[in-house]
Enzyme design. Structure first.
Site, PDB file in Angstrom:
ATOM      1  N   THR A   1       0.637  -1.126  -0.112  1.00  0.00           N
ATOM      2  CA  THR A   1      -0.253  -0.041  -0.020  1.00  0.00           C
ATOM      3  C   THR A   1       0.723   1.307  -0.038  1.00  0.00           C
ATOM      4  O   THR A   1       0.517   2.067  -0.884  1.00  0.00           O
ATOM      5  CB  THR A   1      -0.863   0.032   1.093  1.00  0.00           C
ATOM      6  OG1 THR A   1      -1.785  -1.241   1.176  1.00  0.00           O
ATOM      7  CG2 THR A   1      -1.840   1.169   1.351  1.00  0.00           C
TER       8      THR A   1
ATOM      9  N   ALA B   1      10.278 -10.502   2.279  1.00  0.00           N
ATOM     10  CA  ALA B   1      11.420  -9.681   2.971  1.00  0.00           C
ATOM     11  C   ALA B   1      10.930  -8.948   4.008  1.00  0.00           C
ATOM     12  O   ALA B   1      12.088  -8.731   4.936  1.00  0.00           O
ATOM     13  CB  ALA B   1      12.049  -8.963   1.806  1.00  0.00           C
ATOM     14  N   ASP B   2       9.922  -8.292   4.048  1.00  0.00           N
ATOM     15  CA  ASP B   2       9.552  -7.580   4.922  1.00  0.00           C
ATOM     16  C   ASP B   2       9.400  -8.194   6.464  1.00  0.00           C
ATOM     17  O   ASP B   2       9.523  -7.618   7.426  1.00  0.00           O
ATOM     18  CB  ASP B   2       8.098  -6.809   4.669  1.00  0.00           C
ATOM     19  CG  ASP B   2       6.978  -7.764   4.316  1.00  0.00           C
ATOM     20  OD1 ASP B   2       7.183  -8.875   4.059  1.00  0.00           O
ATOM     21  OD2 ASP B   2       5.693  -7.447   4.557  1.00  0.00           O
TER      22      ASP B   2
END
Length: 255
Positions: A10, A109-110
């Protein structure tokens, strides 16, 4: 100074670290079609407003869950900032946490970056609840291994789906209602969304602890996590900087 870029589904976060502290953060809506030049114009204006120049940026680290945006982010760093970025997920880049899942490569990855940020600041086994486009519950062991978790729809996604799927239901703001029982449509929706998510969070945390059997420190992070402060019975800490703290640590590991 270090520029950390975290591209979510987002929003995309740009944060600058001066060697001691995070000094400024900016957010822009994630758009995979936005070019490096467009990012540069936007970023240059914000830098000038804070009294910074592109030449102040000495390093860059990038995490993204939107692969289509990576080309332009890399070009922003190379062409406009004149630095070679560290990209989370690139071969040879050390993450600092292990992964104990069926398919380690599919873990976003986050989630790994946020896990690293958490283990630098909190002791013991951790449950990290990240409220973004999705609401994720990540289990991280005391020995710094990502062990799995839960992915649920994010609260804003649920609000949008409710509005778009039901013709007579309006789009609402997410707030903590004064009472559980709503006296009108908006109050009823706000109660269902807010207390429904509190029930989701507390219920799933309790199920994790029941199934696992270990003691956990429970941390809330992400864009809307602060809304739950004082309402959730299971979240012990709220920390909005876990992801960028993780990016800072990865840069230190790989610089």
């Amino acid at each position: 100074m270090l520029l950390a870029i975290d591209t979510g589904n987002t929003n995309t976060l740009f944060a600058i670290h001066d060697g001691k502290d995070w000094v400024v953060e900016w957010r822009i809506a994630t758009d995979a079609a936005r070019t490096a030049d467009e990012y540069a114009v936007w970023f240059h204006q914000l830098m000038e407003m804070q009294g910074f120049k592109f030449t102040d940026i000495e390093a860059c680290v990038i995490s993204t869950v939107v692969p289509q945006s990576l080309f332009n982010m890399r070009n922003l760093a190379r062409r406009h900032l004149k630095v070679e970025p560290i990209i989370i997920g690139d071969e040879g880049v050390k993450i600092g946490v292990g992964v104990r899942t069926d398919n380690p490569k599919e873990v976003g990855a986050d989630r790994l970056v946020t896990a690293l940020g958490a283990v630098q600041k909190y002791k013991g086994n951790l449950i990290i609840i990240d409220s973004g486009t999705a609401t994720t519950f990540d289990v991280v062991s005391e020995d710094k291994h990502f062990e799995g978790g839960i992915i649920a729809p994010g609260i804003n996604l649920s609000v949008r789906a409710l509005h778009e799927a039901a013709a007579q239901l309006p789009r609402i703001a997410i707030v903590k209602p004064n009472k559980v029982i709503g006296k009108n449509t908006v109050e009823a929706m706000q109660s269902g969304i807010f207390w429904g998510y509190i029930g989701l969070i507390d219920g799933l945390v309790r199920k994790i602890i029941e199934e696992d059997g270990r003691d956990f420190t429970v941390i809330g992070t992400g864009g809307v996590a602060s809304l739950f402060q004082g309402a959730s019975e299971t979240i012990q800490h709220y920390d909005s900087n876990l992801t960028i703290d993780g990016l800072l640590e990865i840069w230190r590991l790989n610089k």
